[in-house]
Motif scaffolding. Structure first.
Motif, mmCIF file in Angstrom:
data_model
loop_
_atom_site.group_PDB
_atom_site.id
_atom_site.type_symbol
_atom_site.label_atom_id
_atom_site.label_comp_id
_atom_site.label_asym_id
_atom_site.label_seq_id
_atom_site.Cartn_x
_atom_site.Cartn_y
_atom_site.Cartn_z
ATOM 1 N N LEU A 5 3.400 8.794 1.136
ATOM 2 C CA LEU A 5 3.100 7.474 1.690
ATOM 3 C C LEU A 5 1.885 6.871 0.999
ATOM 4 N N TYR A 6 1.998 5.577 0.692
ATOM 5 C CA TYR A 6 0.888 4.826 0.111
ATOM 6 C C TYR A 6 0.606 3.638 1.019
ATOM 7 N N PRO A 7 -0.586 3.560 1.610
ATOM 8 C CA PRO A 7 -0.904 2.434 2.481
ATOM 9 C C PRO A 7 -0.931 1.129 1.692
ATOM 10 N N PHE A 8 -0.305 0.113 2.242
ATOM 11 C CA PHE A 8 -0.219 -1.187 1.582
ATOM 12 C C PHE A 8 -0.658 -2.259 2.564
ATOM 13 N N SER A 9 -1.840 -2.842 2.315
ATOM 14 C CA SER A 9 -2.420 -3.799 3.261
ATOM 15 C C SER A 9 -1.780 -5.173 3.179
ATOM 16 N N GLY A 10 -1.248 -5.521 2.020
ATOM 17 C CA GLY A 10 -0.674 -6.855 1.864
ATOM 18 C C GLY A 10 -1.723 -7.927 1.656
ATOM 19 N N ASN A 11 -2.917 -7.542 1.211
ATOM 20 C CA ASN A 11 -3.979 -8.497 0.930
ATOM 21 C C ASN A 11 -3.635 -9.249 -0.354
ATOM 22 N N GLU A 12 -3.342 -10.534 -0.222
ATOM 23 C CA GLU A 12 -2.890 -11.333 -1.358
ATOM 24 C C GLU A 12 -3.974 -11.536 -2.417
ATOM 25 N N GLN A 13 -5.219 -11.260 -2.095
ATOM 26 C CA GLN A 13 -6.323 -11.436 -3.031
ATOM 27 C C GLN A 13 -6.550 -10.212 -3.929
ATOM 28 N N LYS A 14 -5.882 -9.086 -3.603
ATOM 29 C CA LYS A 14 -6.149 -7.857 -4.335
ATOM 30 C C LYS A 14 -4.854 -7.097 -4.608
ATOM 31 N N SER A 15 -4.612 -6.798 -5.876
ATOM 32 C CA SER A 15 -3.465 -5.983 -6.252
ATOM 33 C C SER A 15 -3.689 -4.540 -5.816
ATOM 34 N N MET A 16 -2.608 -3.853 -5.576
ATOM 35 C CA MET A 16 -2.677 -2.432 -5.241
ATOM 36 C C MET A 16 -2.167 -1.641 -6.435
ATOM 37 N N ILE A 17 -2.898 -0.606 -6.828
ATOM 38 C CA ILE A 17 -2.504 0.254 -7.935
ATOM 39 C C ILE A 17 -2.358 1.670 -7.398
ATOM 40 N N PHE A 18 -1.248 2.330 -7.749
ATOM 41 C CA PHE A 18 -1.036 3.713 -7.341
ATOM 42 C C PHE A 18 -0.192 4.414 -8.402
ATOM 43 N N THR A 19 -0.237 5.750 -8.413
ATOM 44 C CA THR A 19 0.427 6.534 -9.457
ATOM 45 C C THR A 19 1.360 7.575 -8.823
ATOM 46 N N PRO A 20 2.558 7.162 -8.463
ATOM 47 C CA PRO A 20 3.491 8.108 -7.841
ATOM 48 C C PRO A 20 4.257 8.937 -8.870
ATOM 49 N N MET A 21 4.842 10.004 -8.388
ATOM 50 C CA MET A 21 5.743 10.841 -9.179
ATOM 51 C C MET A 21 7.137 10.249 -9.001
ATOM 52 N N VAL A 79 10.476 2.677 -1.042
ATOM 53 C CA VAL A 79 10.796 1.774 0.064
ATOM 54 C C VAL A 79 9.512 1.171 0.594
ATOM 55 N N TRP A 80 9.526 -0.127 0.886
ATOM 56 C CA TRP A 80 8.368 -0.804 1.483
ATOM 57 C C TRP A 80 8.676 -1.087 2.938
ATOM 58 N N ARG A 81 7.841 -0.539 3.815
ATOM 59 C CA ARG A 81 7.960 -0.787 5.257
ATOM 60 C C ARG A 81 6.776 -1.655 5.690
ATOM 61 N N HIS A 82 7.014 -2.929 5.768
ATOM 62 C CA HIS A 82 5.965 -3.871 6.169
ATOM 63 C C HIS A 82 5.482 -3.572 7.580
ATOM 64 N N SER A 83 6.405 -3.174 8.453
ATOM 65 C CA SER A 83 6.052 -2.920 9.855
ATOM 66 C C SER A 83 5.015 -1.816 10.008
ATOM 67 N N SER A 84 5.036 -0.824 9.113
ATOM 68 C CA SER A 84 4.058 0.273 9.193
ATOM 69 C C SER A 84 2.962 0.147 8.143
ATOM 70 N N GLY A 85 3.070 -0.853 7.250
ATOM 71 C CA GLY A 85 2.060 -1.031 6.208
ATOM 72 C C GLY A 85 2.076 0.084 5.179
ATOM 73 N N GLN A 86 3.266 0.612 4.869
ATOM 74 C CA GLN A 86 3.387 1.743 3.970
ATOM 75 C C GLN A 86 4.411 1.489 2.869
ATOM 76 N N ILE A 87 4.152 2.051 1.704
ATOM 77 C CA ILE A 87 5.156 2.186 0.665
ATOM 78 C C ILE A 87 5.518 3.674 0.658
ATOM 79 N N GLU A 88 6.811 3.969 0.777
ATOM 80 C CA GLU A 88 7.295 5.341 0.817
ATOM 81 C C GLU A 88 7.948 5.687 -0.511
#
Length: 91
Positions: A5-21, A79-88
């Protein structure tokens, strides 16, 4: 199967960077807000900076998965779950 799980705030002012397998290798992922289309996009690049995928992020409801990586990766699902604020990321 394992899920990361990667927390995704949805803040339009800041990109999110992550490194998944993804399919057994580490890739660079970045979410970016597109002002003109008023939606999030996912960019996936390899370690050399070569872009492999740019796709709009579509929210998956609980109980149903919309795979953001369809056609690009065979064994991994994202998968992006907006309801939980997570990218799975499901391997």
């Amino acid at each position: 199967m394992s899920t990361t799980l990667y927390p995704f705030s949805g803040n339009e002012q800041k990109s999110m960077i992550f490194t998944p397998m993804l399919d057994g290798e580490v890739y660079n992922c970045q979410t970016k807000w597109n002002l003109a289309s008023q939606r999030w996009y996912l960019n996936v690049t390899d370690n050399s900076g070569n872009r492999l995928l740019t796709t709009p992020m579509i929210e998956s409801p609980i109980g149903y998965d919309i795979n953001l990586l369809v056609g690009a990766f065979a064994a991994t699902k994202m998968v992006w779950r907006h309801s939980s604020g997570q990218i799975e990321v499901i391997n």
